[in-house]
Structure formats: structure tokens, C-alpha cells
Motif scaffolding. Sequence first.
Motif, PDB file in Angstrom:
ATOM      1  N   LEU A   1      -7.795  -0.427  14.642  1.00 46.69           N
ATOM      2  CA  LEU A   1      -7.041  -1.440  13.906  1.00 46.69           C
ATOM      3  C   LEU A   1      -7.181  -1.244  12.394  1.00 46.69           C
ATOM      4  O   LEU A   1      -6.196  -1.317  11.647  1.00 46.69           O
ATOM      5  CB  LEU A   1      -7.525  -2.837  14.297  1.00 46.69           C
ATOM      6  CG  LEU A   1      -7.178  -3.298  15.716  1.00 46.69           C
ATOM      7  CD1 LEU A   1      -7.840  -4.639  16.010  1.00 46.69           C
ATOM      8  CD2 LEU A   1      -5.673  -3.405  15.904  1.00 46.69           C
ATOM      9  N   GLY A   2      -8.413  -1.002  11.935  1.00 44.29           N
ATOM     10  CA  GLY A   2      -8.620  -0.787  10.509  1.00 44.29           C
ATOM     11  C   GLY A   2      -7.860   0.424  10.001  1.00 44.29           C
ATOM     12  O   GLY A   2      -7.238   0.387   8.928  1.00 44.29           O
ATOM     13  N   TYR A   3      -7.893   1.484  10.781  1.00 40.67           N
ATOM     14  CA  TYR A   3      -7.179   2.720  10.435  1.00 40.67           C
ATOM     15  C   TYR A   3      -5.676   2.457  10.318  1.00 40.67           C
ATOM     16  O   TYR A   3      -5.028   2.836   9.338  1.00 40.67           O
ATOM     17  CB  TYR A   3      -7.486   3.741  11.532  1.00 40.67           C
ATOM     18  CG  TYR A   3      -6.964   5.122  11.312  1.00 40.67           C
ATOM     19  CD1 TYR A   3      -6.885   5.679  10.050  1.00 40.67           C
ATOM     20  CD2 TYR A   3      -6.574   5.896  12.402  1.00 40.67           C
ATOM     21  CE1 TYR A   3      -6.411   6.967   9.878  1.00 40.67           C
ATOM     22  CE2 TYR A   3      -6.109   7.187  12.241  1.00 40.67           C
ATOM     23  CZ  TYR A   3      -6.021   7.711  10.976  1.00 40.67           C
ATOM     24  OH  TYR A   3      -5.551   8.988  10.804  1.00 40.67           O
ATOM     25  N   GLY A   4      -5.099   1.789  11.317  1.00 41.65           N
ATOM     26  CA  GLY A   4      -3.669   1.509  11.302  1.00 41.65           C
ATOM     27  C   GLY A   4      -3.258   0.555  10.199  1.00 41.65           C
ATOM     28  O   GLY A   4      -2.222   0.742   9.551  1.00 41.65           O
ATOM     29  N   PHE A   5      -4.058  -0.470   9.961  1.00 40.87           N
ATOM     30  CA  PHE A   5      -3.735  -1.455   8.924  1.00 40.87           C
ATOM     31  C   PHE A   5      -3.640  -0.801   7.541  1.00 40.87           C
ATOM     32  O   PHE A   5      -2.690  -1.024   6.792  1.00 40.87           O
ATOM     33  CB  PHE A   5      -4.793  -2.559   8.897  1.00 40.87           C
ATOM     34  CG  PHE A   5      -4.566  -3.654   9.899  1.00 40.87           C
ATOM     35  CD1 PHE A   5      -4.047  -3.380  11.156  1.00 40.87           C
ATOM     36  CD2 PHE A   5      -4.874  -4.967   9.593  1.00 40.87           C
ATOM     37  CE1 PHE A   5      -3.830  -4.388  12.074  1.00 40.87           C
ATOM     38  CE2 PHE A   5      -4.672  -5.990  10.513  1.00 40.87           C
ATOM     39  CZ  PHE A   5      -4.158  -5.706  11.759  1.00 40.87           C
ATOM     40  N   VAL A   6      -4.656   0.000   7.205  1.00 34.17           N
ATOM     41  CA  VAL A   6      -4.685   0.599   5.871  1.00 34.17           C
ATOM     42  C   VAL A   6      -3.615   1.681   5.747  1.00 34.17           C
ATOM     43  O   VAL A   6      -2.887   1.742   4.748  1.00 34.17           O
ATOM     44  CB  VAL A   6      -6.079   1.188   5.566  1.00 34.17           C
ATOM     45  CG1 VAL A   6      -6.071   1.933   4.237  1.00 34.17           C
ATOM     46  CG2 VAL A   6      -7.122   0.088   5.550  1.00 34.17           C
ATOM     47  N   LEU A   7      -3.486   2.506   6.760  1.00 35.11           N
ATOM     48  CA  LEU A   7      -2.584   3.656   6.687  1.00 35.11           C
ATOM     49  C   LEU A   7      -1.150   3.228   6.412  1.00 35.11           C
ATOM     50  O   LEU A   7      -0.482   3.771   5.518  1.00 35.11           O
ATOM     51  CB  LEU A   7      -2.648   4.439   7.997  1.00 35.11           C
ATOM     52  CG  LEU A   7      -1.842   5.732   8.045  1.00 35.11           C
ATOM     53  CD1 LEU A   7      -2.452   6.773   7.136  1.00 35.11           C
ATOM     54  CD2 LEU A   7      -1.755   6.254   9.467  1.00 35.11           C
ATOM     55  N   VAL A   8      -0.643   2.258   7.153  1.00 34.60           N
ATOM     56  CA  VAL A   8       0.747   1.833   7.000  1.00 34.60           C
ATOM     57  C   VAL A   8       0.943   1.027   5.717  1.00 34.60           C
ATOM     58  O   VAL A   8       1.928   1.202   4.996  1.00 34.60           O
ATOM     59  CB  VAL A   8       1.203   1.025   8.226  1.00 34.60           C
ATOM     60  CG1 VAL A   8       2.625   0.512   8.043  1.00 34.60           C
ATOM     61  CG2 VAL A   8       1.110   1.875   9.489  1.00 34.60           C
ATOM     62  N   SER A   9       0.002   0.147   5.416  1.00 36.36           N
ATOM     63  CA  SER A   9       0.183  -0.736   4.255  1.00 36.36           C
ATOM     64  C   SER A   9       0.119   0.016   2.935  1.00 36.36           C
ATOM     65  O   SER A   9       0.733  -0.411   1.948  1.00 36.36           O
ATOM     66  CB  SER A   9      -0.875  -1.842   4.269  1.00 36.36           C
ATOM     67  OG  SER A   9      -2.182  -1.310   4.150  1.00 36.36           O
ATOM     68  N   THR A  10      -0.599   1.143   2.877  1.00 33.13           N
ATOM     69  CA  THR A  10      -0.712   1.860   1.607  1.00 33.13           C
ATOM     70  C   THR A  10       0.638   2.400   1.152  1.00 33.13           C
ATOM     71  O   THR A  10       0.976   2.330  -0.040  1.00 33.13           O
ATOM     72  CB  THR A  10      -1.722   3.014   1.709  1.00 33.13           C
ATOM     73  OG1 THR A  10      -1.429   3.815   2.865  1.00 33.13           O
ATOM     74  CG2 THR A  10      -3.134   2.487   1.796  1.00 33.13           C
ATOM     75  N   PHE A  11       1.420   2.922   2.084  1.00 32.54           N
ATOM     76  CA  PHE A  11       2.742   3.424   1.671  1.00 32.54           C
ATOM     77  C   PHE A  11       3.636   2.272   1.232  1.00 32.54           C
ATOM     78  O   PHE A  11       4.365   2.388   0.243  1.00 32.54           O
ATOM     79  CB  PHE A  11       3.410   4.199   2.802  1.00 32.54           C
ATOM     80  CG  PHE A  11       4.690   4.852   2.370  1.00 32.54           C
ATOM     81  CD1 PHE A  11       4.666   6.124   1.817  1.00 32.54           C
ATOM     82  CD2 PHE A  11       5.902   4.194   2.461  1.00 32.54           C
ATOM     83  CE1 PHE A  11       5.831   6.720   1.375  1.00 32.54           C
ATOM     84  CE2 PHE A  11       7.074   4.772   2.025  1.00 32.54           C
ATOM     85  CZ  PHE A  11       7.040   6.054   1.479  1.00 32.54           C
ATOM     86  N   SER A  12       3.589   1.168   1.967  1.00 27.33           N
ATOM     87  CA  SER A  12       4.403   0.010   1.591  1.00 27.33           C
ATOM     88  C   SER A  12       4.019  -0.493   0.204  1.00 27.33           C
ATOM     89  O   SER A  12       4.886  -0.845  -0.611  1.00 27.33           O
ATOM     90  CB  SER A  12       4.227  -1.102   2.626  1.00 27.33           C
ATOM     91  OG  SER A  12       4.986  -2.240   2.288  1.00 27.33           O
ATOM     92  N   ARG A  13       2.728  -0.523  -0.092  1.00 29.06           N
ATOM     93  CA  ARG A  13       2.269  -0.975  -1.405  1.00 29.06           C
ATOM     94  C   ARG A  13       2.787  -0.061  -2.509  1.00 29.06           C
ATOM     95  O   ARG A  13       3.275  -0.532  -3.550  1.00 29.06           O
ATOM     96  CB  ARG A  13       0.743  -0.992  -1.431  1.00 29.06           C
ATOM     97  CG  ARG A  13       0.101  -2.074  -0.605  1.00 29.06           C
ATOM     98  CD  ARG A  13      -1.382  -1.805  -0.400  1.00 29.06           C
ATOM     99  NE  ARG A  13      -2.093  -1.632  -1.661  1.00 29.06           N
ATOM    100  CZ  ARG A  13      -3.321  -1.153  -1.759  1.00 29.06           C
ATOM    101  NH1 ARG A  13      -3.975  -0.794  -0.652  1.00 29.06           N
ATOM    102  NH2 ARG A  13      -3.913  -1.038  -2.919  1.00 29.06           N
ATOM    103  N   ALA A  14       2.683   1.255  -2.289  1.00 31.97           N
ATOM    104  CA  ALA A  14       3.125   2.202  -3.313  1.00 31.97           C
ATOM    105  C   ALA A  14       4.629   2.096  -3.547  1.00 31.97           C
ATOM    106  O   ALA A  14       5.093   2.122  -4.700  1.00 31.97           O
ATOM    107  CB  ALA A  14       2.748   3.624  -2.901  1.00 31.97           C
ATOM    108  N   TYR A  15       5.394   1.960  -2.462  1.00 33.64           N
ATOM    109  CA  TYR A  15       6.853   1.874  -2.604  1.00 33.64           C
ATOM    110  C   TYR A  15       7.254   0.593  -3.339  1.00 33.64           C
ATOM    111  O   TYR A  15       8.047   0.633  -4.296  1.00 33.64           O
ATOM    112  CB  TYR A  15       7.515   1.921  -1.227  1.00 33.64           C
ATOM    113  CG  TYR A  15       8.974   1.537  -1.267  1.00 33.64           C
ATOM    114  CD1 TYR A  15       9.927   2.386  -1.811  1.00 33.64           C
ATOM    115  CD2 TYR A  15       9.391   0.291  -0.778  1.00 33.64           C
ATOM    116  CE1 TYR A  15      11.256   2.021  -1.870  1.00 33.64           C
ATOM    117  CE2 TYR A  15      10.722  -0.077  -0.835  1.00 33.64           C
ATOM    118  CZ  TYR A  15      11.644   0.792  -1.382  1.00 33.64           C
ATOM    119  OH  TYR A  15      12.960   0.421  -1.451  1.00 33.64           O
ATOM    120  N   LYS A  16       6.723  -0.543  -2.930  1.00 37.97           N
ATOM    121  CA  LYS A  16       7.103  -1.806  -3.556  1.00 37.97           C
ATOM    122  C   LYS A  16       6.642  -1.869  -5.008  1.00 37.97           C
ATOM    123  O   LYS A  16       7.333  -2.435  -5.862  1.00 37.97           O
ATOM    124  CB  LYS A  16       6.529  -2.976  -2.753  1.00 37.97           C
ATOM    125  CG  LYS A  16       7.187  -3.125  -1.384  1.00 37.97           C
ATOM    126  CD  LYS A  16       6.732  -4.371  -0.651  1.00 37.97           C
ATOM    127  CE  LYS A  16       7.479  -4.522   0.672  1.00 37.97           C
ATOM    128  NZ  LYS A  16       7.111  -5.747   1.404  1.00 37.97           N
TER     129      LYS A  16
END
Length: 362
Positions: free
Chosen positions: A263-278
Motif C-alpha cells: 500500500l505504501g509503495y502504491g500510494f507514493v508511486l502514483v501520487s508523485t507523478f500527479s503532484r509533479a504534473y499539477k
Amino acid sequence: MPSWVSKQDWVSVSSFSRAYRESIQQGYRDDVSTYLIVTLILGFIDGVANAACSATIVSILMTLIPGHESSITAWTEMFLGFGYMFGPVLGSLLFEVGGFALPYYVVGGIVLVLAFALLLIVPNVKPGSLAKGQETKDDTKPSLTIKNVVTSFRLSLPFLDNFIIYCGNGMVDSMLQPHMRKSAAQATQFQVSMAFLLMAAFYMLSTPVVGYACDRIKSPILFSIAGNIFMFVAFLFVGPAPFFPSLSASVPLLLGIMPIFGLGYGFVLVSTFSRAYKESVQQGYRDDVNTYMVLTGLWTASFHLGSFVGPTVAGFIVDAIGFPQTSQISMAVFLLMAIVDCIQYYCQGRKSKSRSQYENLT
């Protein structure tokens, strides 16, 4: 069979030995130097091909399907996880059926067919193309560059998060098996396999959910904070921590920790790209395929670098001080990243509140 070699280890070693002997019998060279040189060259080519394919395909999909940037990343990673799960199984089956060369012929043939299929199916998205549905291009906005990302803390922090999460994942991938086998847990190879299967399953289940949520919430950094906390808790108990004297490594404990890792791996991995894009859009950079290419390229580079640095550094540290103590270093790093993300989230909230107050006054 030597008494100190388990049945599972003996099967693994004997399988490799059979593959090695068969490759020599079929006329392949028995030369370590040649093997290492060819392996390094092929590894380099594979890395370049992987980076080029993932960056371009994800960027094209983001251009064709705007507004779902996080979901595209999440689904891509989920299918990558499927590949890692079923690849070894498929390779073993093909080896049993046709020997050493058959897995390479079959997988190589599939990749070749897919390469030609991409030419026919995927639309040609040219550099500078706008996302589908955008009518005009705003030339007043600057184009995002690597230098812009590196010189902006808010833009570079998601990639640092991504690097750290892959360092932690690399340590688990490379060091968990000997820890489970040699610690007080005395796990069998099947139990080790179940641990990795649990982590992969929860990772794959979490990525599409997190991607869907990140596309619809204002602050995907919340998932990064939660993911880093999950990793902190997981590393706290995987050793377990020396300050839990009554707690020792056991199979139920380690199997129970693996879903938290996933869960920790998936949470960080996906959210980091969203953060950078936004963040790039908020800072006024163009929302076009060039931006997607820069972000996906850096995102891919950060996790490949973490995948290299994590197990390499962890190997030296584990040899020096042991796995439980090394896991506590990782625990401290993830706690630090959670605190840094919390500070950024607080600063973003203050900035948004100040902007709203200014707009109300004007």
C-alpha cells in the motif's frame, strides 16, 4: 544433498544448473568475461528501451485522454506489476517445454510483434501537441524543461519521494528473502514467495484506486504522506525494531507487514507523478506533450535510480550492521519524507488561503 541446503534452495540451484549445462551443450560460450560484457551491453539497451517506451507511451496517452494523468500512470504500473508476477512463471514453463532458448525466442517475438502493432495503432503525437479537446495553444506560457524541475523545490520534491520509495522497495526486494530465511522466522521458500506475492497484490490493487482519487482531489500529496507513513510502520516491524525486545521476527508478523509495504509503495508511486504534473500546471507551464515527456522521463529516471541505489547501498549496510538495524535507517528516512511532505502540504494550504483572500479583496 548437503544437510545445510534446504529442499527449496536445492531445487532452485539445480534448476539454474540444468539451464547452464543445457546452454553449454547447445553451443553457447562458457566464458565469464564475455557473459559479463554482453550482459552489461544488453542491460544498457534494455534500460534505454524501457525508458523510451514508458515515457513516450504514457505521454501519448495523457495527450489523448486529458484529465486522467494519474489514472494512466496507475494503470501502467499495475500492468507492469502483472508482468513482474507472471513473467517468471511464464519463463519457467517455457524453459521446461523447450529448454534454455525458448523463453527468449517467444518473449522476443512477442515484443517484436507489439513494436509493429504500436506503429499501426498508436496515433502520431508530434512534439508540442496539445491535449485532446484543447482548441488553442497559449504561446505566452513557457515550456517545461528539466532545469525548471531541478531548480524548483516544489517540482523536484515528488521525484525525490519517488527515488526514496524505490530505494526502500529495492532493499526489500533484495534483502527480505535472506532475512526471512536466516532470522528467527526460519521461513520456507514458499512463505518467502507468499510475502512477495502479498506485497505485489496490494500494490496492484491500490494503484488504480489511488490514480482515480489523485485525478479528482486537489492535494495528491496526502497520498504521499500516507504512503510514507505506511512505509515507516512497515520498516518499524519488518526487523523488527531493536526497541521491541519482546518482539522477534516471525512468519505471521512478516506476512502481515507485506500488505502495508504494498500500500505504501502504491500510494507514493502514483501520487508523485500527479503532484509533479499539477504543480507544473500551477506554476504556469504549458499543458502539452512536451511537459508530459519531461515529467515522465524524470519520473522514470528517479525510480530506476532508486532501484539501483537502494539494493546496492542496503547490501553494504546490511553486511556491516545487519538487517534489523538497516531497516531502522529506512524507517527514519521515510519518517523524514513524511514530515517534509507535511510541511509542503501546510505551505500549500497557506498559499492557497492567501491567494483566495487576495482574490476576494480584488
